[in-house]
Design a protein around this motif. Structure first.
Motif, PDB file in Angstrom:
ATOM      1  N   PHE A  63       0.832  -1.201   0.000  1.00 47.60           N
ATOM      2  CA  PHE A  63       0.000   0.000   0.000  1.00 47.60           C
ATOM      3  C   PHE A  63       0.867   1.253   0.000  1.00 47.60           C
ATOM      4  O   PHE A  63       0.612   2.197  -0.764  1.00 47.60           O
ATOM      5  N   ARG A  67       1.010   4.219  -2.837  1.00 47.60           N
ATOM      6  CA  ARG A  67       0.794   5.641  -2.534  1.00 47.60           C
ATOM      7  C   ARG A  67       1.991   6.488  -2.946  1.00 47.60           C
ATOM      8  O   ARG A  67       1.827   7.602  -3.447  1.00 47.60           O
ATOM      9  N   ALA A 128      -7.638   4.894   4.894  1.00 44.51           N
ATOM     10  CA  ALA A 128      -7.230   4.760   3.494  1.00 44.51           C
ATOM     11  C   ALA A 128      -6.735   3.343   3.211  1.00 44.51           C
ATOM     12  O   ALA A 128      -7.030   2.768   2.153  1.00 44.51           O
ATOM     13  N   LYS A 131      -9.717   0.959   2.968  1.00 46.54           N
ATOM     14  CA  LYS A 131     -10.426   1.152   1.687  1.00 46.54           C
ATOM     15  C   LYS A 131      -9.646   0.514   0.544  1.00 46.54           C
ATOM     16  O   LYS A 131     -10.214  -0.136  -0.323  1.00 46.54           O
ATOM     17  N   TRP A 132      -8.321   0.729   0.547  1.00 42.25           N
ATOM     18  CA  TRP A 132      -7.477   0.136  -0.492  1.00 42.25           C
ATOM     19  C   TRP A 132      -7.532  -1.374  -0.424  1.00 42.25           C
ATOM     20  O   TRP A 132      -7.625  -2.043  -1.451  1.00 42.25           O
ATOM     21  N   ARG A 133      -7.463  -1.922   0.769  1.00 48.31           N
ATOM     22  CA  ARG A 133      -7.497  -3.379   0.947  1.00 48.31           C
ATOM     23  C   ARG A 133      -8.833  -3.955   0.466  1.00 48.31           C
ATOM     24  O   ARG A 133      -8.855  -5.041  -0.118  1.00 48.31           O
ATOM     25  N   LYS A 135     -10.583  -2.889  -1.968  1.00 52.77           N
ATOM     26  CA  LYS A 135     -10.605  -2.847  -3.436  1.00 52.77           C
ATOM     27  C   LYS A 135      -9.844  -4.012  -4.055  1.00 52.77           C
ATOM     28  O   LYS A 135     -10.171  -4.471  -5.139  1.00 52.77           O
TER      29      LYS A 135
END
Length: 136
Positions: A63, A67, A128, A131-133, A135
């Motif tokens: 992650f 970023r 964040a 949320k990324w995980r 997706k």
């Protein structure tokens, strides 16, 4: 001579490192735990927690790399566009440096993007990350 549990752990860790530079099999791990009086249930739960922790750390590294790449793209865009705007400003109206306004505005946005990328201890970071995980 007596040792507290922290000393025992450090001594055993050093001894294990010196004993075998390679890897341990799961059977060796179970054998060492039984020699230390650690039940198989406790060892299994601890192993599962450790594996979950390792996966979490790997996900966070991925992650963070994602970023940082996004920030790098933003930074390169900022430099390229603003260099073009500076040239345009110098060609069209060299007496008035109007390009400072878009540079400052975008620069402020770039600063906040940098701040969000490199602050990994905040609640916003965790939100964040979750949320990324979700997706992937």
């Amino acid at each position: 001579m007596t040792y507290d549990s922290e000393d025992v752990q450090k001594i055993l860790q050093i001894a294990l490192t010196r004993r075998q530079e390679g890897e341990f099999s799961r059977e060796q791990l179970i054998e060492m735990a039984s020699e230390l009086g650690i039940s198989s249930d406790i060892l299994e739960k601890t192993e599962k927690n450790w594996l979950i922790q390792q996966e979490e750390e790997r996900s966070k590294r991925t992650f963070n790399a994602f970023r940082r790449r996004a920030f790098g793209t933003h930074f390169v865009s900022f430099i390229a566009v603003n260099l073009f705007l500076i040239l345009l400003n110098l060609i069209t109206s060299p007496s008035y440096f109007w390009v400072i306004f878009p540079i400052l505005g975008w620069g402020l946005g770039l600063f906040f993007h940098w701040w969000s990328v490199y602050q990994s201890k905040s609640e916003d970071y965790e939100i964040a990350f979750q949320k990324w995980r979700a997706k992937i």
